[in-house]
Enzyme design. Structure first.
Site, PDB file in Angstrom:
ATOM      1  N   HIS A 220       4.893  35.422   8.190  1.00  0.00           N
ATOM      2  CA  HIS A 220       6.258  35.898   7.962  1.00  0.00           C
ATOM      3  C   HIS A 220       6.516  36.077   6.458  1.00  0.00           C
ATOM      4  O   HIS A 220       6.935  37.157   6.020  1.00  0.00           O
ATOM      5  CB  HIS A 220       7.249  34.899   8.567  1.00  0.00           C
ATOM      6  CG  HIS A 220       8.680  35.290   8.408  1.00  0.00           C
ATOM      7  ND1 HIS A 220       9.394  35.910   9.417  1.00  0.00           N
ATOM      8  CD2 HIS A 220       9.529  35.186   7.360  1.00  0.00           C
ATOM      9  CE1 HIS A 220      10.616  36.153   8.982  1.00  0.00           C
ATOM     10  NE2 HIS A 220      10.736  35.716   7.741  1.00  0.00           N
ATOM     11  N   GLU A 221       6.241  35.035   5.709  1.00  0.00           N
ATOM     12  CA  GLU A 221       6.509  35.099   4.264  1.00  0.00           C
ATOM     13  C   GLU A 221       5.584  36.111   3.589  1.00  0.00           C
ATOM     14  O   GLU A 221       5.956  36.737   2.598  1.00  0.00           O
ATOM     15  CB  GLU A 221       6.380  33.715   3.620  1.00  0.00           C
ATOM     16  CG  GLU A 221       7.312  32.644   4.206  1.00  0.00           C
ATOM     17  CD  GLU A 221       8.777  33.059   4.316  1.00  0.00           C
ATOM     18  OE1 GLU A 221       9.212  33.933   3.531  1.00  0.00           O
ATOM     19  OE2 GLU A 221       9.483  32.531   5.197  1.00  0.00           O
TER      20      GLU A 221
ATOM     21  N   HIS B  16       7.275  39.450   3.682  1.00  0.00           N
ATOM     22  CA  HIS B  16       8.235  39.604   2.574  1.00  0.00           C
ATOM     23  C   HIS B  16       7.497  39.880   1.263  1.00  0.00           C
ATOM     24  O   HIS B  16       7.881  40.744   0.480  1.00  0.00           O
ATOM     25  CB  HIS B  16       9.027  38.308   2.393  1.00  0.00           C
ATOM     26  CG  HIS B  16      10.097  38.076   3.427  1.00  0.00           C
ATOM     27  ND1 HIS B  16      11.151  38.937   3.605  1.00  0.00           N
ATOM     28  CD2 HIS B  16      10.281  37.070   4.327  1.00  0.00           C
ATOM     29  CE1 HIS B  16      11.957  38.461   4.566  1.00  0.00           C
ATOM     30  NE2 HIS B  16      11.444  37.327   5.027  1.00  0.00           N
TER      31      HIS B  16
ATOM     32  N   GLU C 137      13.544  41.621   6.077  1.00  0.00           N
ATOM     33  CA  GLU C 137      13.227  40.823   7.256  1.00  0.00           C
ATOM     34  C   GLU C 137      12.404  41.638   8.260  1.00  0.00           C
ATOM     35  O   GLU C 137      11.546  41.093   8.952  1.00  0.00           O
ATOM     36  CB  GLU C 137      14.525  40.308   7.891  1.00  0.00           C
ATOM     37  CG  GLU C 137      14.328  39.257   8.945  1.00  0.00           C
ATOM     38  CD  GLU C 137      13.703  37.958   8.425  1.00  0.00           C
ATOM     39  OE1 GLU C 137      13.602  37.770   7.193  1.00  0.00           O
ATOM     40  OE2 GLU C 137      13.295  37.151   9.271  1.00  0.00           O
TER      41      GLU C 137
HETATM   42 ZN    ZN Z   1      12.336  36.121   6.485  1.00  0.00          ZN
END
Ligand code: ZN
Length: 499
Positions: free
Chosen positions: A258-259, A262, A288
């Site tokens: 997830h990170e 980003h 996101e």
């Molecule tokens: Zn996030």
């Protein structure tokens, strides 16, 4: 020096100061000794005050007025749009209020972390009350005459978004998500959950391998541990954090993915935009969407998990799941959990909707901070059918409200919606996607996103950026249909009922 050069030079220094504040924020969450909390709060407040004063500087207003009719190239025009927006917001919020918000939220975050460790809501509520009061004051200063306070805060994360529109999208999503969740929960479990002990060092090594495979540039980034995983920074210094639970490697691996989503977005923005106002992601929801695409549509796909299954076996030896298909089902099984960040793809947005309604009520003044825990627990029981056992699994689980991030939660769900729209286009754009994913190579998907989306930074507003990525030269609004169709297809297959 021309007015444009002067304005962009000034903006560049403001961005650099903001990056310095961001780095101190990263340090506070990863390295800072606990005894330094008060000193750090003062440092951050001082930097925030300086950044705010620069944005609100009357000279910036004068230069913007001078340039309002100038014929500009598209990049300069985009930079000016952002500078104008930040100047407008900054001039409405008194510098003393901006600095006070920075100081109080920096302290409040530490008290939240301690209250969460001690399961002590009462210790946190006075801090939350202070933060809510300050954010309401800020919202009132920002709101156009008669505008909703909440919209003024939401607009800070998602330019142009309105709570009423979010409400309509959520109303479209909720019944279908609930129906899918209830159907899946009533069906036999498709696989057992992962069990056993997974060495922390091996988890971190595999997490780093995943980040690298998804294009994270280690020469311009690093991975550390934090209570609440996050990504921070821009340009040539984009850092990610994760957490490690020896019983649950998916927590570490999927937080990292997830990170990484980003971070790869930030690292992929054109280097010509580095340290400029347009040199960051276009909005929180667009950001996101990238994180969720990496984590879910790519990372939890049948194709990619078949590779991850082998990588897990290499990292941990025999882990009691015998084949890739069972592993895929185990990764994607629905759990009756309490924690948003650990929620499966079906229930995740229901967690966001709960927070959206509660924080909107708090900012509107319709829900008192003293009543927030009761309201949370009641709403959770209504939405999820279970009682919250301890505050760390309820009100105290997320850092956001302690640091004043009101209006942020809906961008998570909007990000999921955008991810649904983008993934449908990505599948068409990369027809042999699954072949690459099965080989552990998301490269072609990441390249597709980089070329169409990442490199533009904030040159386009979110709707127009979505339009350009989706091949239309006009703004495209968030549409939940592709996401809902994707979820219904995926989970009716996993749980063995007809979509
Ligand atoms: Zn996030």
């Amino acid at each position: 020096m021309s007015a444009l050069d002067e304005l962009l030079g000034h903006a560049r220094e403001t961005v650099a100061l903001g990056e310095a504040a961001g780095l101190l924020g990263w340090d506070q969450e990863t390295m800072m000794p606990r005894g330094a909390a008060d000193q750090r709060a003062e440092m951050l407040a001082a930097l925030e005050g300086a950044v705010h004063a620069r944005r609100a500087d009357p000279r910036v207003g004068a230069l913007l007025a001078e340039l309002s009719d100038a014929a500009l190239d598209p990049v300069s025009a985009a930079q000016l749009r952002i500078v104008r927006r930040e100047h407008h917001r900054a001039t409405r919020v008194p510098a003393s209020l901006a600095a006070e918000i920075a100081r109080v939220t920096s302290l409040s975050q530490g008290h939240w972390a301690e209250a969460r460790r001690n399961e002590d809501v009462a210790a946190f509520l006075p801090w939350l009350a202070q933060v809510v009061a300050l954010k309401r004051e800020e919202a009132a200063a920002l709101a156009e005459t008669g505008g909703a306070l909440y919209d003024a805060l939401l607009d800070g994360f998602e330019p142009g978004a309105r709570a009423a529109e979010v409400e309509v999208i959520f109303a479209q999503m909720r019944p279908r998500l609930v129906a899918l969740r209830d159907r899946a929960m009533a069906a036999p479990a498709p696989a057992e959950p992962l069990a056993g002990h997974f060495a922390e060092e091996a988890q971190r090594c595999l997490a780093m391998r995943l980040a690298g495979a998804f294009g994270y540039d280690w020469t311009r980034g690093r991975l550390d541990l934090a209570v609440h995983p996050f990504s921070s920074g821009g340009g040539d210094d984009v850092r990610i954090t994760t957490r490690v639970d020896p019983r649950d490697p998916f927590n570490c691996l999927y937080s990292t993915l997830h990170e990484t989503g980003h971070a790869v977005y930030e690292q992929s923005i054109a280097s010509s935009l580095r340290l400029t106002p347009a040199g960051r992601g276009a909005s929180m929801a667009i950001h996101e969407s990238q994180a969720r695409l990496f984590e879910n549509q790519l990372g939890r796909s049948r194709a990619f998990t078949s590779w991850l299954f082998s990588a897990m076996a290499e990292a941990f030896g025999d882990f009691r799941i015998g084949d890739p298909e069972t592993f895929y089902r185990s990764v994607n099984r629905l759990e009756p959990g309490f924690i948003r960040t650990e929620a499966d793809e079906v229930q995740y947005n229901l967690h966001v909707m709960l927070r959206f309604d509660l924080e909107r009520a708090m900012i509107a003044g319709a829900l008192e901070v003293a009543d927030i825990e009761a309201a949370w627990n009641e709403r959770f029981a209504a939405d999820f059918g279970r009682a919250v056992p301890v505050p760390s699994k309820g009100l105290l689980q997320d850092v956001h409200w302690s640091v004043g991030l009101f209006g942020y939660f809906p961008t998570y769900a909007l990000g999921n919606v955008y991810a649904g729209q983008l993934f449908a286009a990505l599948r068409e754009g990369v027809p042999d996607l699954d072949t690459h994913l099965r080989a552990g190579d998301p490269g072609p998907a990441v390249a597709w996103l980089r070329e169409r989306l990442h490199r533009h930074g904030s040159l386009h507003e979110p709707g127009l950026l979505m339009g350009k990525v989706l091949g239309q030269d006009m703004p495209v609004a968030p549409d939940p249909e592709p996401l809902l169709a994707y979820l219904e297809t995926k989970f009716s297959d996993i749980y063995g009922f007809a979509g």
